[in-house]
Design an enzyme around this catalytic site. Structure first.
Site, short mmCIF file in Angstrom:
data_model
loop_
_atom_site.label_atom_id
_atom_site.label_comp_id
_atom_site.label_asym_id
_atom_site.label_seq_id
_atom_site.Cartn_x
_atom_site.Cartn_y
_atom_site.Cartn_z
N GLY A 244 0.68 -8.77 2.86
CA GLY A 244 1.41 -8.82 1.60
C GLY A 244 0.56 -8.67 0.36
O GLY A 244 1.06 -8.87 -0.76
N GLU A 278 -2.96 -9.99 8.00
CA GLU A 278 -2.22 -8.79 8.45
C GLU A 278 -1.97 -7.83 7.30
O GLU A 278 -0.82 -7.51 6.99
CB GLU A 278 -0.87 -9.21 9.06
N CYS A 347 20.95 15.88 -1.33
CA CYS A 347 22.23 15.78 -2.05
C CYS A 347 22.63 14.35 -2.32
O CYS A 347 23.63 13.84 -1.78
CB CYS A 347 23.30 16.51 -1.26
N1 LLP Z 1 2.91 -8.85 8.49
C1 LLP Z 1 4.25 -8.89 8.63
C2 LLP Z 1 4.84 -9.84 9.55
C3 LLP Z 1 5.05 -8.04 7.84
O1 LLP Z 1 6.37 -8.09 7.96
C4 LLP Z 1 4.44 -7.13 6.92
C5 LLP Z 1 5.25 -6.21 6.12
C6 LLP Z 1 3.04 -7.11 6.85
C7 LLP Z 1 2.30 -7.99 7.65
C8 LLP Z 1 2.29 -6.16 5.95
O2 LLP Z 1 2.59 -6.35 4.62
P1 LLP Z 1 1.73 -5.55 3.52
O3 LLP Z 1 0.32 -6.04 3.59
O4 LLP Z 1 1.82 -4.11 3.83
O5 LLP Z 1 2.41 -5.88 2.24
N2 LLP Z 1 8.63 -0.88 2.99
C9 LLP Z 1 8.22 -1.83 1.97
C10 LLP Z 1 7.29 -2.88 2.53
C11 LLP Z 1 7.87 -3.61 3.72
C12 LLP Z 1 6.93 -4.68 4.27
C13 LLP Z 1 7.41 -5.23 5.55
N3 LLP Z 1 6.53 -6.17 6.17
C14 LLP Z 1 7.59 -1.05 0.82
O6 LLP Z 1 7.52 0.18 0.86
O7 LLP Z 1 7.18 -1.66 -0.17
#
Ligand code: LLP
Length: 425
Positions: A244, A278, A347
């Site tokens: 995150g 993560e 579209c």
């Molecule tokens: N760990 C878990 C359990 C997760 O659900 C996620 C992301 C991550 C790690 C990685 O998060 P990151 O470091 O990438 O923020 N499609 C959306 C983002 C969806 C994130 C879902 N889970 C976007 O384009 O902003």
């Protein structure tokens, strides 16, 4: 251009480059739309995070969902990363990329029996368990397969993360995890089974988080659970804080990783738990751009529209979250800026990359780069409007390699032909 794109793209003598390769030459060679990734930027992001965490016993499990191309997984695996997967498909990708099973964590609220079996058979580090029902299923499948399922409970700490509602995950209104007050009982249950082994505790409170405070709140909650259970002889080996980590899309300050690392060190000083993080977006987003060509420029009584050959099916973030992506002409333009909507051919009025954006006036045939598109770009692409998904290109120094060919329309129809009808639909 903002700092978000500096790693990947630099202007040299009037045009944009990805490392040592001009984006213009890539468009000529491979066509548009195309995703372009910088290998150096991905590895640089990983090494910087690694360096920041150097004093902590941490394993970085790259979140495969952000960009699951096998080459990128392979690069990160060679650099020392483990993986966070959320489906049997992502597990298969991580294994295909050579990941050691003991570096894989499996998250997700809806793991199927087949996916659980695959994780058990591979011998992954742990399932991050999101419900009592899932714990039971892992237990019974482990018994049936004569395995031991290694588990952590994903705790929903009920903390707010200031981000887009669709990507916030750590409150009671969200489907994710087990409520903090119910987690201890699940641990007690798990320790009674010969086919389960408690590894530790996990949480993930959301994505694109720019402040450290929500992480401290989540950590306090899960350390509280760890202490409560330690008193009963249930000890955690692993603490998985999720991902995150927010990055700049339009000049925001990124999450302060040095502060995060320092605070984690202080809070975990007394603990012998190994830390897992993560990150997805923060490792790959600024390493990727979507290269697209202007098809038409048109104007009505209210607005200027730049119609490009990429659409919401190629990059859905603006349509889905209203996300901002910086857009820059590939060749330098001296002209004054005008306000335009940059839109795709699909579209739907939701098919846009920018509204009322100041851009130098561009002509049909010119190239644009949509920046910070390396995360949640290609992985969210679809074939809507029977549009083949774009090519993917990996750049390393002066070398550019096509790592995924542009899809062909014929491929998209393949599965729809009924063999019993002589190849006709
Ligand atoms: N760990 C878990 C359990 C997760 O659900 C996620 C992301 C991550 C790690 C990685 O998060 P990151 O470091 O990438 O923020 N499609 C959306 C983002 C969806 C994130 C879902 N889970 C976007 O384009 O902003």
């Amino acid at each position: 251009m903002s700092t978000s794109s500096r790693d990947l793209i630099a202007r040299r003598s009037g045009e944009l480059f990805c490392e040592d390769v001009s984006l213009r030459s890539l468009a000529e060679r491979f066509g548009t739309p195309a995703y372009v990734y910088s290998q150096g930027a991905i590895l640089g992001n990983y090494e910087r995070l690694r360096g920041t965490l150097a004093r902590l016993p941490a394993l970085i499990c790259y979140s495969v969902k952000a960009n699951s191309h096998l080459r990128i997984l392979n690069l990160l695996r060679q650099a020392g990363a483990g993986f966070d997967v959320v489906s049997g498909g992502e597990l298969a990708r991580a294994l295909r990329a050579g990941a050691a099973p003991e570096t894989i964590v499996f998250s997700g609220v809806g793991k199927t029996q087949e996916e659980i079996d695959a994780g058990l058979s591979a011998g992954i580090l742990m399932f991050n368990v999101e419900s009592a029902g899932e714990l039971d299923l892992i237990e019974s499948r482990a018994r049936a397969l004569n395995k031991v399922g290694q588990v952590s409970i994903r705790v929903n700490p009920d903390v707010e993360a200031d981000t887009h509602p669709y990507i916030s995950t750590g409150q009671m209104i969200h489907k994710f995890g087990v409520p903090k007050d119910e987690a201890p009982n699940l641990y007690r249950r798990a320790t009674l089974s010969l086919h389960l082994k408690v590894q530790g505790v996990a949480c993930h409170i959301g994505s694109q988080i720019l402040e450290v405070e929500p992480f401290w709140k989540a950590l306090d909650e899960i350390l509280g659970i760890a202490r409560e259970l330690a008193g009963e002889g249930i000890n955690f080996k692993v603490l998985d804080l999720g991902g995150g980590f927010g990055i700049p899309y339009s000049g925001e300050s990124p999450l302060d990783l040095a502060r995060l690392a320092l605070g984690l060190g202080e809070r975990l000083r007394e603990s012998s738990m190994r830390l897992i993080l993560e990150p997805g977006r923060s490792l790959v987003a600024n390493a990727g751009a979507l290269l697209t060509r202007v098809l038409y420029v048109k104007r009505n009584h209210r607005k200027n529209f730049v119609v490009v050959d990429a659409g919401m099916n190629d990059l859905i973030r603006p349509a889905l979250y209203g996300s901002y992506h910086e857009i820059v002409p590939v060749l330098d333009r001296a002209e004054e800026k005008i306000k335009v909507d940059v839109v795709g051919p699909v579209c739907e009025s939701g098919d846009f990359f920018a509204h009322d954006r100041d851009l130098p006036s561009v002509q049909p045939g010119e190239l644009l780069a949509v920046l910070t598109a390396g995360a949640y770009g290609f992985v969210l692409a679809s074939n809507y409007n029977t549009r083949p998904r774009p090519a993917e290109i990996l750049v390393n120094g002066a070398k550019a390699e096509l790592i995924r060919a542009r899809e062909r329309v014929e491929q998209l129809m393949d599965g729809e032909i009924s063999a019993s009808n002589g190849g006709k639909p």
